[in-house]
Every structure is written in C-alpha cells, then in structure tokens.
Write a protein that holds these residues in place. Structure first.
Motif, PDB file in Angstrom:
ATOM      1  N   TYR A 229      84.835  94.125  -1.200  1.00 34.66           N
ATOM      2  CA  TYR A 229      85.404  93.260  -2.231  1.00 34.66           C
ATOM      3  C   TYR A 229      85.999  92.005  -1.591  1.00 34.66           C
ATOM      4  O   TYR A 229      85.838  90.901  -2.113  1.00 34.66           O
ATOM      5  N   GLU A 230      86.639  92.157  -0.449  1.00 37.23           N
ATOM      6  CA  GLU A 230      87.238  91.007   0.250  1.00 37.23           C
ATOM      7  C   GLU A 230      86.152  90.031   0.692  1.00 37.23           C
ATOM      8  O   GLU A 230      86.307  88.809   0.569  1.00 37.23           O
ATOM      9  N   ASP A 231      85.052  90.563   1.205  1.00 36.41           N
ATOM     10  CA  ASP A 231      83.912  89.741   1.602  1.00 36.41           C
ATOM     11  C   ASP A 231      83.373  88.986   0.382  1.00 36.41           C
ATOM     12  O   ASP A 231      83.060  87.789   0.452  1.00 36.41           O
ATOM     13  N   PHE A 232      83.263  89.675  -0.745  1.00 34.17           N
ATOM     14  CA  PHE A 232      82.789  89.062  -1.987  1.00 34.17           C
ATOM     15  C   PHE A 232      83.720  87.920  -2.408  1.00 34.17           C
ATOM     16  O   PHE A 232      83.261  86.828  -2.749  1.00 34.17           O
ATOM     17  N   GLN A 233      85.027  88.179  -2.347  1.00 34.57           N
ATOM     18  CA  GLN A 233      86.004  87.149  -2.731  1.00 34.57           C
ATOM     19  C   GLN A 233      85.836  85.899  -1.870  1.00 34.57           C
ATOM     20  O   GLN A 233      85.908  84.779  -2.378  1.00 34.57           O
ATOM     21  N   SER A 234      85.598  86.075  -0.593  1.00 36.79           N
ATOM     22  CA  SER A 234      85.434  84.904   0.278  1.00 36.79           C
ATOM     23  C   SER A 234      84.140  84.160  -0.052  1.00 36.79           C
ATOM     24  O   SER A 234      84.089  82.929  -0.003  1.00 36.79           O
ATOM     25  N   LYS A 235      83.091  84.892  -0.427  1.00 39.01           N
ATOM     26  CA  LYS A 235      81.825  84.242  -0.782  1.00 39.01           C
ATOM     27  C   LYS A 235      81.943  83.455  -2.087  1.00 39.01           C
ATOM     28  O   LYS A 235      81.178  82.507  -2.309  1.00 39.01           O
TER      29      LYS A 235
ATOM     30  N   ASN B 152      80.401  77.048  -2.721  1.00 38.72           N
ATOM     31  CA  ASN B 152      79.888  76.375  -3.924  1.00 38.72           C
ATOM     32  C   ASN B 152      78.397  76.619  -4.152  1.00 38.72           C
ATOM     33  O   ASN B 152      77.955  76.751  -5.291  1.00 38.72           O
ATOM     34  N   GLU B 153      77.626  76.676  -3.083  1.00 35.99           N
ATOM     35  CA  GLU B 153      76.190  76.890  -3.226  1.00 35.99           C
ATOM     36  C   GLU B 153      75.898  78.274  -3.809  1.00 35.99           C
ATOM     37  O   GLU B 153      75.069  78.422  -4.710  1.00 35.99           O
ATOM     38  N   LEU B 154      76.582  79.295  -3.295  1.00 37.26           N
ATOM     39  CA  LEU B 154      76.404  80.650  -3.832  1.00 37.26           C
ATOM     40  C   LEU B 154      76.869  80.732  -5.279  1.00 37.26           C
ATOM     41  O   LEU B 154      76.196  81.334  -6.123  1.00 37.26           O
ATOM     42  N   VAL B 155      78.013  80.147  -5.570  1.00 39.08           N
ATOM     43  CA  VAL B 155      78.547  80.182  -6.935  1.00 39.08           C
ATOM     44  C   VAL B 155      77.574  79.505  -7.895  1.00 39.08           C
ATOM     45  O   VAL B 155      77.324  80.000  -8.997  1.00 39.08           O
ATOM     46  N   ASN B 156      76.984  78.393  -7.483  1.00 44.47           N
ATOM     47  CA  ASN B 156      75.984  77.713  -8.312  1.00 44.47           C
ATOM     48  C   ASN B 156      74.801  78.627  -8.603  1.00 44.47           C
ATOM     49  O   ASN B 156      74.310  78.701  -9.732  1.00 44.47           O
ATOM     50  N   GLU B 157      74.332  79.344  -7.570  1.00 48.40           N
ATOM     51  CA  GLU B 157      73.192  80.247  -7.724  1.00 48.40           C
ATOM     52  C   GLU B 157      73.551  81.456  -8.584  1.00 48.40           C
ATOM     53  O   GLU B 157      72.808  81.829  -9.494  1.00 48.40           O
TER      54      GLU B 157
END
Length: 157
Positions: free
Chosen positions: A68-74, A78-83
């Motif tokens: 979950y912590e890894d996910f929060q950092s990802k 911005n590129e991942l969030v856009n995808e």
C-alpha cells in the motif's frame, strides 16, 4: 481544466467489497478493492499486501505495487495517474456536462474488449454494482475467444 481527487475516484463504502468484485473472482481471486476510479477501474489489494489494477474494459489484472505504501508513492507520479485515471477523458466528460453522482461511475457503453473506444462518447453514468457485475460477466464469457472473433450476446435481467 483541473480535476480533484473526488472527480477521479468514487466512493463505494456503501457496497460490500467482496460483492463488488464477485463477478471478477475468476480473475482477481480473493483480492479486494481499495480504490475505484471514476472511469470504472479498480485497485485491489491481496492478502499479502500487493496492489493490482483491474482494468474492467479489457479484463486485465496487472500488479502495480508491492505494498500500500508503494502504491501511495506511485500516486505521486503524474504519468501513472494519467494512465490509471484517464484524466483527459474525465476532463472531457466534465466539459460535456456529464457529472458524477453518488452511486454512479463513468462506465463504458461498449467495452474496449468488444471494440469500444476510450473516448468520452463511449461513456455513460452507470450504477457501480451493475457495471462491475456486467463487465466481469462479459469478460469471463469472452476470455478464451480469439481476437477478431465475431461475438453476439443479449443482456437479460
């Protein structure tokens, strides 16, 4: 146009997490949703803590984080969030006046796995539970059919 987190995600605390993904168990096993995007995808966490992205339009289940912590950092990327959250599509839907309401998400009119496009015209407000059930059932029925095969189906109550 800037979007808020509340426009990119939906609340689903009124739905049992197990029930929400029961029509996806064939793909996700016992993983449970922790976040649902406004465009009908979900992030699920396994018992071991790994986070997976359920892409409902194409029936894919992809590991995106070890914890979950890894996910929060990802989520800071911005590129991942856009995808992951299809920000341009959500922005266009908002510009067209299609606004989320409680209990609804932007669901595909025609799933991409059946030839639908990731375009605003292919989205409509859909009930959360109905969308997850329908998309899970359709993806299960066609998962073993070769690409390009003509598919006909009827939706019944």
């Amino acid at each position: 146009m800037s979007l808020t987190w509340n426009e990119l995600t939906i609340r689903f605390d009124h739905i049992e997490r197990e029930k929400l993904v029961e029509d996806w168990q064939w793909l996700v096993g016992s993983a449970l949703p922790i976040l649902i995007t406004s465009v009908g995808d979900a992030f699920l966490q396994t018992a071991s803590g790994e986070i997976y992205w359920l892409i409902t339009g194409s029936g894919e289940f992809e590991k995106v984080a070890d914890s979950y912590e890894d996910f929060q950092s990802k989520l800071q990327d911005n590129e991942l969030v856009n995808e992951w959250f299809l920000i341009p599509v959500v922005a266009q839907l908002k510009e067209l006046g299609v606004n989320l309401v409680d209990g609804k998400l932007y669901g595909f009119k025609q799933l991409p796995v059946l030839g639908g496009a990731y375009e605003p015209e292919n989205y409509e407000l859909s009930d959360i539970e109905v969308y997850f059930a329908m998309s899970g059932q359709i993806n299960l029925k066609i998962k073993d059919i070769p690409d390009g095969t003509q598919v006909n189906f009827t939706i019944t109550d």
